[in-house]
Design an enzyme around this catalytic site. Structure first.
Site, short mmCIF file in Angstrom:
data_model
loop_
_atom_site.label_atom_id
_atom_site.label_comp_id
_atom_site.label_asym_id
_atom_site.label_seq_id
_atom_site.Cartn_x
_atom_site.Cartn_y
_atom_site.Cartn_z
N ASP A 1 -3.80 -5.12 1.10
CA ASP A 1 -4.25 -4.30 2.41
C ASP A 1 -5.50 -4.97 2.62
OD1 ASP A 1 -4.80 -2.86 4.48
OD2 ASP A 1 -4.31 -1.06 3.41
N GLU B 1 -3.82 1.91 -2.90
CA GLU B 1 -4.11 3.32 -2.58
C GLU B 1 -2.86 4.31 -3.67
OE1 GLU B 1 -5.54 5.16 1.30
OE2 GLU B 1 -4.61 3.53 2.17
N ASN C 1 0.87 -1.23 0.05
CA ASN C 1 -0.17 -0.08 0.03
C ASN C 1 0.87 1.13 0.06
OD1 ASN C 1 -1.59 2.19 1.07
ND2 ASN C 1 -3.11 1.11 1.67
N TYR D 1 -7.48 -4.00 -1.92
CA TYR D 1 -7.58 -3.12 -0.84
C TYR D 1 -9.00 -2.84 -0.18
CZ TYR D 1 -7.31 1.64 1.40
OH TYR D 1 -7.46 2.62 2.30
N ASN E 1 -6.70 -4.82 5.74
CA ASN E 1 -7.23 -3.84 6.92
C ASN E 1 -7.99 -4.66 7.97
OD1 ASN E 1 -6.92 -1.16 6.76
ND2 ASN E 1 -8.11 -0.89 4.78
N ASP F 1 3.02 4.76 4.94
CA ASP F 1 2.60 4.15 6.18
C ASP F 1 2.81 2.45 6.14
OD1 ASP F 1 0.34 4.33 5.01
OD2 ASP F 1 -0.50 5.44 6.56
N HIS F 2 2.75 2.00 5.04
CA HIS F 2 2.84 0.68 5.02
C HIS F 2 4.16 0.11 4.48
CE1 HIS F 2 -1.74 -0.52 5.07
NE2 HIS F 2 -1.89 0.91 4.95
#
Length: 258
Positions: free
Chosen positions: A148, A34, A7, A107, A150, A248-249
Site C-alpha cells: 500500500d 495493516e 491491505n 505500508y 498510499n 477497504d482494499h
DNA sequence: ATGTCTCTGTGCCAGAGA
C-alpha cells in the site's frame, strides 16, 4: 509464481474473510499490510495449517506487515534498513522458488493532513524506500516491492481528481517521489501489463463508494528489471470488496514466469 | 435524506487513524 499485495485493515477483525480470499487467489507469496496486531498475536496456526510460511512485523493497534509464502524463505529483513522507524511498515525476504525472487512488502505512511508532521514523515519514508531500492538494484536480482503505497500515481488512477488533489495521496510531491522510484529503474507492474485508466484497489467505506466505483489505485507492485522480464500479467481482485465485512482494499496480484 | 470501520482504554462511548 503469483505474488499478491493486500491491505487487510486488521487481520483479527476479518480472519475468515482473509482465509477465504487467500484460498481463492491461489498465490505463492502474499504481502499483507495493516494487520493491526502485535507479532505474537498473529494467527500463525490458521495460516501455517494452510501451508503458509509466515514472517511478521507487527505492533499494537496500528500498521503491521506480514509476508506469507508457500515456498521456503530466507534472508528476512524486518523494517527498512535505511530509516529508524518506530512503526511496523516493511518486511522483506528472499523466496526460494525454482528461480528465487526477492519480495518486499510495505505500508507507506498515509501522510494526512498535509502539510504537517505526518506528511514530513511520509516524505522521509519515501526517501528511505528510494535509498533501499537503490541498494537492491545494485544486486542485479529479480525483486518486487509491493504494498500500500498510499500514492495515486496519476489523475487517471482516481474517480475524481478534484476530490483528491489536495490529499497527501495525490499531492505533486507524493507523485514526484513515486516517479523517482520508477526513474531508478523500477516498473509499476499494472502500468506495464494493463494500464487501463480508472482501475481501483481501494474504495472508502463511507458513502457507498464501492457501489459507485468511487475508488483509487494505491496498491502497487514495483518490479526490478529482472522481475519485469518475468512479469506476465496483473490482476486486481475486486471480488474481495463484495464479501461480508470486507477490507477497504483488495488484493493486487502479479503473475511471473516460474 | 441518510448511509464507515477498527482500534484503545481512568472502557460500554469517544477520539484517533485511515
Amino acid at each position: 509464481m503469483r505474488i499478491a499485495t493486500w491491505n487487510v485493515n486488521s487481520i483479527k477483525a476479518r480472519l475468515p474473510t482473509v482465509l477465504e480470499v487467500l484460498d481463492a487467489i491461489n498465490c505463492d507469496v502474499v504481502c499483507l499490510q495493516e494487520i493491526k496486531c502485535e507479532t505474537n498475536a498473529f494467527p500463525y496456526m490458521e495460516l501455517e495449517e494452510r501451508g503458509w510460511n509466515c514472517e511478521v512485523l507487527g505492533q499494537k493497534s496500528y500498521n503491521g506487515v506480514a509476508l506469507l509464502s508457500k515456498h521456503e524463505i530466507e534472508d528476512v529483513t524486518k523494517g527498512l534498513p535505511t530509516i529508524e522507524d518506530e512503526q511496523a511498515r516493511y518486511i522483506e525476504a528472499l523466496i526460494l522458488a525454482d528461480r528465487p525472487i526477492r519480495v518486499g512488502g510495505l505500508y507507506l505512511p498515509n501522510g494526512n493532513p498535509a502539510p504537517g508532521q505526518k506528511y514530513d514523515y511520509k516524505m522521509e519514508w519515501m526517501d528511505a524506500l528510494e535509498q533501499h531500492a537503490r541498494a537492491l538494484l545494485k544486486q542485479d536480482e529479480a525483486f518486487v516491492l509491493c504494498g500500500d503505497y498510499n500514492c495515486i500515481p496519476t489523475p487517471e488512477d482516481c474517480w475524481d481528481e478534484t476530490v483528491w488533489q489536495d490529499d497527501a495521496l495525490a499531492l505533486p510531491q507524493t507523485r514526484a517521489e513515486f516517479r523517482k522510484l520508477k526513474y531508478l529503474g523500477l516498473a509499476d507492474a499494472f502500468e506495464l501489463t494493463d494500464n487501463r485508466a480508472h482501475q481501483y484497489t481501494f474504495w472508502d467505506y463511507q458513502g457507498g463508494a464501492f457501489k459507485k466505483d468511487h475508488g483509487i489505485r494505491i496498491d502497487h507492485l514495483l518490479c526490478s528489471p529482472q522481475a519485469c522480464d518475468r512479469l506476465q500479467s496483473v490482476e486486481i481482485y475486486r471480488k474481495a470488496r463484495e464479501l461480508e465485512k470486507p477490507s477497504d482494499h483488495v488484493p493486487v496480484i502479479g503473475t511471473f514466469e516460474d
